[in-house]
Design a protein around this motif. Structure first.
Motif, PDB file in Angstrom:
ATOM      1  N   THR A  25       0.891  -1.171   0.075  1.00 29.56           N
ATOM      2  CA  THR A  25       0.243  -0.212   0.074  1.00 29.56           C
ATOM      3  C   THR A  25       1.126   1.121   0.138  1.00 29.56           C
ATOM      4  N   SER A  29       0.773   3.582  -3.439  1.00 33.16           N
ATOM      5  CA  SER A  29      -0.079   4.247  -3.497  1.00 33.16           C
ATOM      6  C   SER A  29       1.557   5.917  -3.810  1.00 33.16           C
ATOM      7  N   GLU A 106      -5.840  10.005   4.622  1.00 30.77           N
ATOM      8  CA  GLU A 106      -5.221   9.162   3.640  1.00 30.77           C
ATOM      9  C   GLU A 106      -6.727   7.947   3.104  1.00 30.77           C
ATOM     10  N   SER A 107      -7.836   8.126   4.024  1.00 29.31           N
ATOM     11  CA  SER A 107      -8.900   7.575   3.662  1.00 29.31           C
ATOM     12  C   SER A 107     -10.326   8.734   2.158  1.00 29.31           C
ATOM     13  N   ALA A 132      -3.325  11.651  -0.440  1.00 27.30           N
ATOM     14  CA  ALA A 132      -3.524   9.816  -0.433  1.00 27.30           C
ATOM     15  C   ALA A 132      -2.091   9.042   0.065  1.00 27.30           C
ATOM     16  N   GLY A 135      -0.431  10.970   3.142  1.00 29.01           N
ATOM     17  CA  GLY A 135      -1.470  10.165   4.089  1.00 29.01           C
ATOM     18  C   GLY A 135      -0.863   8.592   4.744  1.00 29.01           C
ATOM     19  N   THR A 136      -0.522   8.126   3.758  1.00 25.10           N
ATOM     20  CA  THR A 136       0.038   6.809   3.705  1.00 25.10           C
ATOM     21  C   THR A 136       0.921   6.716   4.775  1.00 25.10           C
ATOM     22  N   SER A 139       0.872   8.103   7.915  1.00 26.33           N
ATOM     23  CA  SER A 139       0.398   6.955   9.140  1.00 26.33           C
ATOM     24  C   SER A 139       1.842   5.564   9.564  1.00 26.33           C
TER      25      SER A 139
END
Length: 470
Positions: A25, A29, A106-107, A132, A135-136, A139
């Motif tokens: 992921t 991304s 992200e979401s 996104a 954000g990934t 995280s």
């Protein structure tokens, strides 16, 4: 076997399974965002096709990662309540920020990206996938900051009345030296996985559909993925070297166990192969490279690296009677599997690039077979890396502050833990089959048709149903 053993197995199984999705992921991304940026800047339809193609694989993996990740935080309350009570004031802060800021970013923007094709302005839609991706990665940093506290506790004090660790310096937690080096190392490993998947899918289509109109797109994806693998491999080695020096400083027992080094040496040799006694207290046979371990651990070819037995005596004197060495075979071999599988993926990427030099089309069946297993290799490297990281810290759940046996929930019985362990393992096995079939199905389908819709469609845009634009 008691509740502690099963709780550890459950956490290990669910964590390793969840981490199969995380690096893919993280890496995909950014790669999808890069592909869309190339389309935005050039207008070349090839990049749009690849953006939507690999974007779909990214979304499948992201959804599965979210589902499996939810269980992780539940386990702190279910099986590790004493640990949660001890470290919750510190551990909760980065995890809360991860959920409220990074995951929200992200979401939210993934949703805008999914449903924004041909609805949002191109620049805004491009910004959505970059947001996104950011954000990934954010995280990942907050989660790694929390984990790094377990490896090297900083920015806290122990409340003498409650016996709990209390946060005194959140900046120190976020700038923990372990977190600062683990983050780039983890990102490099993530791009190793994502690049490998890009190579595998592209190579399969190049070799199986040589006369396809989209062969050029697949060749580009194969070359891009191969370069990503090679560059990320170099970054993994570079950051891993820095990480090894920090590990020697803050967790010398982990380094000693990784090398099967039983006695303190100066200079210390790197173990290519070590066979120890059954009780794990001494070396029986070893094949070594002189001076290398000293350089890897201290930066000095003549540096001193402490051995397992000497550290055991030191910790027993400092913390009280007990065995403070991890399971040596697990730590020793997981360290080598991590390195070996990663290098194998890089070697395949190099062969793939060589096979396509000067416009050649690869024809070797052995290369295709190697390419098909290629994504598994960095996934195994990442998994063994985390097994090494977590098992090498044992018997501590928070190094130097709390033993793993003291963190387990006291009120949870063996039967209850076995039940949840069995249930989660079976559910995850089903999800693994679903994930694999979805990825294979859509990977084999190839790049989508991106021909613009006819202007003759009089349907009001506001009345069109929301749908994936693939």
């Amino acid at each position: 076997m008691d509740a502690l053993d099963v709780a550890r197995w459950q956490f290990g199984v669910t964590t390793v399974y969840h981490f199969l999705f995380v690096p893919l992921t993280i890496g995909l991304s950014v790669l999808v965002a890069i592909l869309q940026t190339m389309w935005h800047r050039t207008g070349n339809e090839r990049y749009l096709k690849l953006t939507k193609f690999y974007g779909k694989l990214f979304l499948i993996n992201f959804a599965m990662g979210v589902v499996t990740g939810i269980v992780q935080e539940f386990q702190f309350g279910m099986n590790w309540s004493d640990y949660s009570r001890f470290v919750g004031d510190i551990f909760g802060a980065p995890l809360a920020i991860e959920a409220l800021v990074a995951f929200f970013l992200e979401s939210t923007f993934i949703g805008l990206w999914i449903f924004g094709w041909d609805r949002l302005p191109k620049r805004l839609h491009l910004a959505a996938i970059w947001a996104a991706a950011i954000g990934t990665n954010l995280s990942a940093y907050f989660i790694l900051a929390a984990n790094s506290f377990m490896q090297n506790p900083v920015g806290f004090r122990i409340n003498p009345d409650s016996g709990r660790a209390e946060l005194t310096d959140f900046v120190a937690v976020l700038t923990n030296k372990v977190a600062l080096v683990t983050f780039p190392h983890t990102l490099a490993g993530a791009f190793l996985v994502a690049g490998s998947l890009m190579v595998t899918v592209g190579l399969w289509h190049v070799m199986r559909n040589r006369d396809s109109a989209d062969t050029g797109a697949y060749r580009f994806a194969t070359k891009l993925g191969s370069w990503v693998v090679l560059i990320s491999s170099a970054l993994v080695i570079l950051t891993g070297d820095i990480q090894g020096k920090i590990m020697t400083e803050v967790q010398p027992m982990k380094m000693a166990a990784a090398e099967g080094l039983y006695t303190t040496e100066s200079p210390a040799s790197f173990s290519v192969l070590t066979v120890g006694s059954l009780d794990g207290s001494r070396e029986l046979f070893a094949l070594k490279i002189p001076y290398l371990l000293s350089f890897l651990g201290t930066g000095d070819p003549n540096g001193t690296v402490q051995g397992i037995n000497d550290l055991q005596a030191q910790y027993a004197s400092q913390y009280g009677p007990g065995n403070y060495a991890p399971i040596i075979p697990v730590t020793y071999w997981s360290f080598r599997f991590m390195i070996g599988f990663g290098l194998a993926a890089a070697a395949i990427a190099l062969l793939v690039l060589w096979s396509q030099r000067k416009g050649r089309t690869p024809t070797s069946k052995w290369l295709l077979r190697a390419g098909l297993v290629m994504p598994v290799l960095p996934l195994l490297a990442n998994s063994f890396g985390w097994i090494f990281t977590e098992m090498g810290r044992q018997p501590w759940i928070v190094f130097g502050e709390m033993l793993t046996r003291d963190g387990v929930s006291r009120s949870v019985s063996l039967t209850e833990v076995l039940t949840s362990f069995t249930a989660f393992t079976l559910i995850y096995a089903v999800l693994a089959v679903v994930e694999f079939k979805l990825l294979v199905r859509y990977a084999r389908a190839g790049v989508p048709d991106v021909t613009p819709q006819s202007d003759d469609d009089d349907t009001d845009d506001a009345e069109r149903p929301l749908a994936f634009a693939y």
